[in-house]
Structure formats: structure tokens, C-alpha cells
Design an enzyme around this catalytic site. Structure first.
Site, PDB file in Angstrom:
ATOM      1  N   CYS A  89     -39.148 -20.235  43.345  1.00 24.26           N
ATOM      2  CA  CYS A  89     -37.870 -20.902  43.552  1.00 24.26           C
ATOM      3  C   CYS A  89     -38.030 -22.420  43.591  1.00 24.26           C
ATOM      4  O   CYS A  89     -38.776 -22.948  44.413  1.00 24.26           O
ATOM      5  CB  CYS A  89     -37.258 -20.418  44.866  1.00 24.26           C
ATOM      6  SG  CYS A  89     -35.793 -21.338  45.378  1.00 24.26           S
ATOM      7  N   TYR A 232     -29.482 -23.452  35.370  1.00 28.00           N
ATOM      8  CA  TYR A 232     -28.936 -22.168  35.814  1.00 28.00           C
ATOM      9  C   TYR A 232     -27.574 -21.909  35.183  1.00 28.00           C
ATOM     10  O   TYR A 232     -27.246 -20.765  34.839  1.00 28.00           O
ATOM     11  CB  TYR A 232     -28.826 -22.142  37.343  1.00 28.00           C
ATOM     12  CG  TYR A 232     -30.146 -21.937  38.031  1.00 28.00           C
ATOM     13  CD1 TYR A 232     -30.587 -20.660  38.372  1.00 28.00           C
ATOM     14  CD2 TYR A 232     -30.972 -23.017  38.324  1.00 28.00           C
ATOM     15  CE1 TYR A 232     -31.806 -20.466  38.996  1.00 28.00           C
ATOM     16  CE2 TYR A 232     -32.200 -22.835  38.946  1.00 28.00           C
ATOM     17  CZ  TYR A 232     -32.612 -21.558  39.279  1.00 28.00           C
ATOM     18  OH  TYR A 232     -33.835 -21.373  39.882  1.00 28.00           O
TER      19      TYR A 232
END
Length: 365
Positions: A89, A232
């Protein structure tokens, strides 16, 4: 354990109640959501979609601060706090990078979850961050050393019995009060930058100095929108229009960075700052993951000479490289998003050597 409810928590709770009242309607037909242009209460990034097919990230909910203020319920004590991360992440990785760069890894412990999402409970279908069962199950990951939790989800449920949001990393945990201090990476790195300076080994390094704060904030804003979150928005888009809009903004922001970095070593001058760490965590993943998995292939990082060398420069800052685990990064993205990569195939390359020489010293005073 009770918590003061922030405006964000209130909004998230109200949103969750509204969703439960309309759950029957969601079961009949998700595509006719009553919450026009917004997402349902997301449990992972894959849920954060608008009706128009665009990715919309929901805010973090635990927003407490560790502070040197004598009245703070969360004082900066060595050994009191623990950082839960995923090497995969980028938001968690920037917190770990700060921990290493500031020399706080002896004062604040940390542990990483497994790379690939798994079922977090047997009672539902939620997929998310889980801990390995043993120290040897997955290199780089370890069992929860504090609570014996099987997943990050369990930590949220320990901290709040009625929590209804995403189960994200990073999680900054208070060992004394057995609760989550914060799950907002942007605020965690600010705490690490200043509030632990009495026990930090590299206290003199200020990544958010007063004279640069306005500039850093401005740079952070367009980099987050166009690049950090932009990749994203490209990858999770479910329609061509939102994808193309996000990709256009992404490459405009990358070209803007390239132009800035042809004139100076770092984003805000010739001193490394918070803005550089925030950009770095996306750039280090760009060619290995985002170019393929998120369809950000108009131009590779390696085709931006200044950005590419800049990424190597940041990677080589003392402490930064230990926050990068490319095996975890690739295994997570290619293995945890079956709607994008249903067979979980992991590309072989490009295996970039970010420890190779760069040319950024030319800007040194």
C-alpha cells in the site's frame, strides 16, 4: 472504550445508517443506487465507485493526534505506539518511510500484513488485509504481535464495535489504550515529522518546514489528485470516459513534475520535503504495476528522464529503500483485484534497479 466523534466520523456513521435503511433496494439492483454520484459504504477500494463508473475514494475515519501538548491523551512516548502497514500500500509505505527516515523505528514498532487480500471472516465475503499465521508463512509479513488479530478488520472492531467503514492500512495503534490513534496517512506522517523529535534519531530533519509549508500544501494537492489518487482513478474506472479523463489528468501532472525537476533537485527546491515522499510512493510502483495493471501506459516512468532519476534519488535516501518491498507490491496488485486481473498473473518485469546511479547531484549546492 469511547471516542470523540469527528465531523468525518459523524458523516460516515450517518451515511452507514442511511445505507442500511436502503439495503433491500441495493439487493434488488445495485446499478439503481439511491445515492446518485456517490459510492456505497466501501469496505475496500474496489467498492468505491460512482454510478458513472468513476473511482471515488472515501475519507479516513480515525483522526486523533499524537501531540507534545501536556493535555494530549496521546503523548509521544517511546514504545507506546505500533504501526500496522502493508508494503504493497503506498499510503502505508509513506508512513513506514517516515518512520525510517526520521529514525523512529526503535521508538515505534511496526508489522506488515500479507501481500494478497484474503477472507477476513468466515461469516461474510469481505476480502482484505490479513496477518500470516506464522513468522515463516510469508517473508516480510508477521502475525499481529499485540492483539493476536487475524486481520486488520479485527483491529478496527477492537477499536470500535460499531465501525462500518473500510478496513485500511496504515493503522497507528496505541498499545496503552488498545485503540486506533489514526488511519490517515497524511496526518500520521506529520506526527512522525515533529511530535517525536525528542526521541527521533534524525530529529534535525524537518520534511515540513514552516517556510515551505504553503508550497508543500499546494504541490501535495495537485499531486494527490492527479497522480497519487489519479492512478487509482485510471485503474478502477469501469467506463471509458472516466478512465480517459483520469489518464489525461495523470499525464498532465507527470509532465508538470518533469518540468519542475529539470530545474531543481526536489519538488519544492533543493531540499527534500514531504511532497517528495508522497510522490515517490506512487512513482516507485509506476512501471512495475500501474503501467500494466491500471492501464497507465501512455508513457512509462523510464521515459521521463528527470522523474526517473529523481525516483532513484529518493529511493537512495537513508531509510527509504527499506520501505519498498517490490515482491509484496506486485503480488498484491496483480493478486487482489480479480475484476481487473482474474487469473492473478504477475508480469515478469521490468525489475528496475532503483539503486543505480542518478544525475540529481547536479543541483546540489
Amino acid at each position: 472504550m469511547t471516542h470523540a466523534i469527528s465531523k468525518t466520523q459523524f458523516q460516515s456513521t450517518a451515511f452507514g445508517l442511511k445505507q442500511r435503511r436502503t439495503s433491500d433496494l441495493f439487493q434488488l439492483s445495485f446499478k439503481f443506487s439511491v445515492l446518485k454520484h456517490t459510492t456505497q459504504m466501501a469496505r475496500s477500494a474496489l467498492d468505491e465507485m460512482s454510478n458513472a463508473g468513476a473511482f471515488l475514494r472515501t475519507p479516513s475515519t480515525f483522526r486523533n493526534f499524537i501531540s507534545r501538548d501536556p493535555t494530549s491523551p496521546f503523548p509521544p512516548e517511546a514504545g507506546r505506539y505500533h504501526l500496522y502497514i502493508s508494503y504493497a500500500c503506498p499510503w502505508a509505505s509513506r508512513c513506514l518511510a517516515y518512520l525510517k527516515i526520521k529514525g523512529l523505528d526503535k521508538a515505534i514498532s511496526f508489522a506488515s500484513v500479507k501481500a494478497i487480500w484474503e477472507r477476513t471472516k468466515d461469516t461474510d465475503e469481505h476480502m482484505g488485509w490479513v496477518f500470516p499465521a506464522s513468522e515463516t508463512e510469508e517473508p516480510g509479513a508477521e502475525p499481529d504481535p499485540l492483539n493476536g488479530a487475524k486481520s486488520i478488520r479485527e483491529l478496527y472492531e477492537i477499536a470500535s464495535t460499531n465501525y462500518s467503514g473500510k478496513y485500511t492500512v496504515p493503522v497507528l495503534w496505541d498499545k496503552k489504550l488498545k485503540t486506533i490513534v489514526s488511519n490517515e496517512s497524511g496526518e500520521i506522517i506529520r506526527m512522525f515529522n515533529t511530535e517525536f523529535n525528542e526521541i527521533a534519531e534524525n530529529a534535525a530533519l524537518d520534511l515540513y518546514p514552516p517556510h515551505l509549508q504553503a508550497q508543500i500544501n499546494e504541490v501535495n494537492e495537485w499531486i494527490y489528485d492527479g497522480i497519487n489518487n489519479g492512478v487509482y482513478k485510471c485503474g478502477f474506472a469501469k467506463k471509458q470516459g472516466p478512465y480517459e479523463e483520469a489518464a489525461k489528468k495523470l499525464y498532465e501532472a507527470l509532465e508538470k513534475c518533469e518540468e519542475i525537476l529539470c530545474k531543481q533537485r526536489y519538488l519544492c527546491g533543493n531540499t527534500v520535503s514531504e511532497a517528495d515522499i508522497r510522490l515517490f510512493v506512487t512513482l516507485i510502483r509506476f512501471d512495475e504495476v500501474y503501467a500494466v495493471h491500471f492501464k497507465c501506459n501512455k508513457k512509462l516512468l523510464r521515459e521521463f528522464p528527470n522523474l526517473f532519476n529523481y525516483t532513484k534519488d529518493i529511493f537512495q535516501l537513508p531509510g527509504t529503500s527499506s520501505s519498498v518491498n517490490m515482491e509484496h507490491i506486485k503480488r498484491h496488485y496483480y493478486g487482489s483485484h480479480p475484476s481487473i486481473n482474474p487469473f492473478g498473473i504477475i508480469p515478469l518485469g521490468p525489475d528496475i534497479d532503483f539503486s543505480a546511479p542518478h544525475d540529481r547531484e547536479r543541483f546540489s549546492n
